[in-house]
Design an enzyme around this catalytic site. Structure first.
Site, PDB file in Angstrom:
ATOM      1  N   ASN A  17       0.776  -1.232   0.000  1.00 18.56           N
ATOM      2  CA  ASN A  17       0.000   0.000   0.000  1.00 18.56           C
ATOM      3  C   ASN A  17       0.813   1.292   0.000  1.00 18.56           C
ATOM      4  OD1 ASN A  17      -2.339  -1.440  -0.111  1.00 18.56           O
ATOM      5  ND2 ASN A  17      -2.674  -1.420   2.080  1.00 18.56           N
ATOM      6  N   TYR A  18       1.506   1.583   1.093  1.00 21.14           N
ATOM      7  CA  TYR A  18       2.204   2.861   1.214  1.00 21.14           C
ATOM      8  C   TYR A  18       3.702   2.716   1.414  1.00 21.14           C
ATOM      9  CZ  TYR A  18      -2.619   4.140   2.041  1.00 21.14           C
ATOM     10  OH  TYR A  18      -3.963   4.281   1.922  1.00 21.14           O
ATOM     11  N   GLY A  19       4.140   1.569   1.958  1.00 22.49           N
ATOM     12  CA  GLY A  19       5.537   1.440   2.359  1.00 22.49           C
ATOM     13  C   GLY A  19       6.518   1.611   1.226  1.00 22.49           C
ATOM     14  N   ASP A  20       6.270   0.931   0.095  1.00 25.51           N
ATOM     15  CA  ASP A  20       7.217   1.009  -1.017  1.00 25.51           C
ATOM     16  C   ASP A  20       7.298   2.432  -1.570  1.00 25.51           C
ATOM     17  OD1 ASP A  20       7.644  -1.865  -1.002  1.00 25.51           O
ATOM     18  OD2 ASP A  20       5.633  -1.995  -1.809  1.00 25.51           O
ATOM     19  N   GLN A 251       4.429  13.006   4.665  1.00 24.43           N
ATOM     20  CA  GLN A 251       5.507  12.405   5.443  1.00 24.43           C
ATOM     21  C   GLN A 251       6.019  13.289   6.572  1.00 24.43           C
ATOM     22  OE1 GLN A 251       8.354  11.126   2.431  1.00 24.43           O
ATOM     23  NE2 GLN A 251       7.600   9.033   2.570  1.00 24.43           N
ATOM     24  N   ARG A 267       3.763   0.085  10.831  1.00 25.15           N
ATOM     25  CA  ARG A 267       3.802  -1.085   9.962  1.00 25.15           C
ATOM     26  C   ARG A 267       4.788  -0.823   8.820  1.00 25.15           C
ATOM     27  NH1 ARG A 267      -1.846  -0.486   6.420  1.00 25.15           N
ATOM     28  NH2 ARG A 267      -0.780   0.133   4.506  1.00 25.15           N
ATOM     29  N   GLY A 268       5.334  -1.896   8.247  1.00 27.58           N
ATOM     30  CA  GLY A 268       6.228  -1.743   7.111  1.00 27.58           C
ATOM     31  C   GLY A 268       7.552  -1.116   7.502  1.00 27.58           C
ATOM     32  N   GLU A 269       8.393  -0.836   6.510  1.00 23.00           N
ATOM     33  CA  GLU A 269       9.754  -0.420   6.833  1.00 23.00           C
ATOM     34  C   GLU A 269       9.953   1.086   6.934  1.00 23.00           C
ATOM     35  OE1 GLU A 269      12.748  -0.456   3.219  1.00 23.00           O
ATOM     36  OE2 GLU A 269      11.786  -2.393   3.386  1.00 23.00           O
ATOM     37  N   ASP A 270       9.262   1.887   6.127  1.00 25.01           N
ATOM     38  CA  ASP A 270       9.458   3.330   6.245  1.00 25.01           C
ATOM     39  C   ASP A 270       9.006   3.809   7.622  1.00 25.01           C
ATOM     40  OD1 ASP A 270      10.018   6.036   5.141  1.00 25.01           O
ATOM     41  OD2 ASP A 270       7.862   6.287   5.391  1.00 25.01           O
TER      42      ASP A 270
END
Length: 390
Positions: A17-20, A251, A267-270
């Protein structure tokens, strides 16, 4: 190091969804800021990008957003000449027409890999990967140790965070700006402030049970569209838990939200990297995989993060397989719910919470010593561009 004339293409396909998209946008901004690069960011889902960057117009094929060229990556992409550096995020190969142009004048081609704390990452970082068509690709791993590419951390970040966290007035003004009402803000002297950003699989019922049992009040800030069944899980029974929906934030504003909160579910890496820079306790929901390989990745990271055992148990419970939803959209109570609720209770006792806060401060200090990812990429590309020209 002469980097101002470097032209770079970054390719991004939306998977999580948003992380990439979030990682690629932050990287594009960092390369422009740290190295003066002229960056072109190719994104296959501009609608998702526009949620985190309101200046983006999803209808445009080409546009400038904050000094970075944004390209709509479609089945028929525009014919644009490659830059001196090409970065594909997470093994998303550039389109064949673009790759054909790369063969005419080979760039420094990098596969920016996923963030992982697993030990094997260090030995794979910077490895070359010869391609059948004669091009060379290099693996580049972000990471949490000096032997990796490091983490995105723009100049002056800690100073801006510290100034914001010292200013109660700045924090309250920010919360008002994102829609937190006066009655909710009035509770903040007593209430624990928590931000929640999670995947649909999160065991929300267990979290709600734990928060309801807290001796003190909680203000839970949740972006619109995230955890849509949360209110159903919370039910209508009066409690000291207040759920406040806020807009999906750009951001820089999301960073400020993390700086405001006493605890951040991310959630996710960012998001986990940004929550680490907040210097506050965090709970990470790692991207779930069907074979549960994500749990090994989570545990490798926890071995580095070093939370108190009660907090570690909470991470494990939050990342466990959620119960199946029942007909009305709520989550069925059961052993998983009880495990999450008890893990929350144990992790937020006075002793465990104090230890967890020290963990967060120590993590911020340790990670500030690892390489900065944009700077690592700039140095790597300068080295390899120099080798090509020699």
């Amino acid at each position: 190091m002469q980097t101002s004339a470097v032209r770079a293409d970054i390719f991004c396909r939306r998977i999580d969804n948003y992380g990439d998209v979030g990682v690629c946008w932050r990287l594009a901004r960092a390369l422009r800021q740290a190295g003066g690069w002229r960056v072109r960011l190719w994104i296959d889902d501009l609608a998702t990008f526009a949620r985190m960057e309101p200046r983006c117009d999803p209808a445009l094929e080409l546009q400038d957003v904050g000094g970075i060229d944004i390209v709509a990556w479609s089945d028929h992409p525009p014919a644009l000449p490659p830059g001196e550096v090409v970065i594909e995020a997470f093994a998303c190969d550039p389109p064949e027409t673009f790759r054909a142009a790369m063969r005419q004048r080979p760039p420094v081609w990098i596969n920016l890999e996923y963030l992982s704390a697993e030990p094997w990452v260090e030995s794979h970082h910077r490895l070359p990967s010869p391609q059948p068509d004669g091009l060379m690709k290099y693996f580049f791993f972000p990471g949490f140790t000096p032997a990796t590419g490091g983490l995105l951390r723009e100049a002056g970040l800690a100073a801006r965070r510290d100034a914001f966290q010292r200013s109660r007035e700045a924090q309250l003004a920010f919360l008002r700006d994102i829609g937190v009402g006066p009655a909710s803000i009035a509770k903040l002297g007593e209430a624990r402030l928590i931000s929640l950003f999670c995947y649909p699989e999160a065991p929300l019922e267990g979290l709600v049970h734990g928060l309801r049992a807290d001796p003190g009040p909680t203000l839970l800030l949740v972006p619109q569209g995230v955890a849509p069944r949360l209110e159903t899980a919370a039910g209508d029974v009066p409690s000291r838990l207040e759920i406040c929906r806020i807009p999906f934030l750009p951001q820089d504003d999301y960073d400020r939200l993390l700086w405001c909160a006493d605890l951040n579910f991310v959630r996710g890496e960012d998001s986990v990297v940004r929550a680490g820079w907040a210097g506050r306790p965090l709970v990470w929901q790692i991207y779930p995989q069907t074979d549960e390989a994500h749990l090994n990745k989570l545990r490798a990271w926890l071995d580095l993060y070093r939370p108190p055992p009660q907090a570690r148990a909470l991470f494990e419970a939050w990342n466990a397989t959620a119960a199946a939803p029942i007909a009305n959209g709520a989550m069925a109570a059961g052993p998983a719910t009880d495990t999450m609720a008890s893990a929350w209770r144990d992790a937020t006792t006075q002793t465990a919470w104090a230890a967890w806060r020290e963990t967060a401060k120590a993590w911020d200090a340790r990670m500030s010593q690892v390489p900065e990812l944009a700077a690592s990429l700039i140095a790597f590309c300068a080295e390899h561009r120099g080798a090509k020209q020699a």
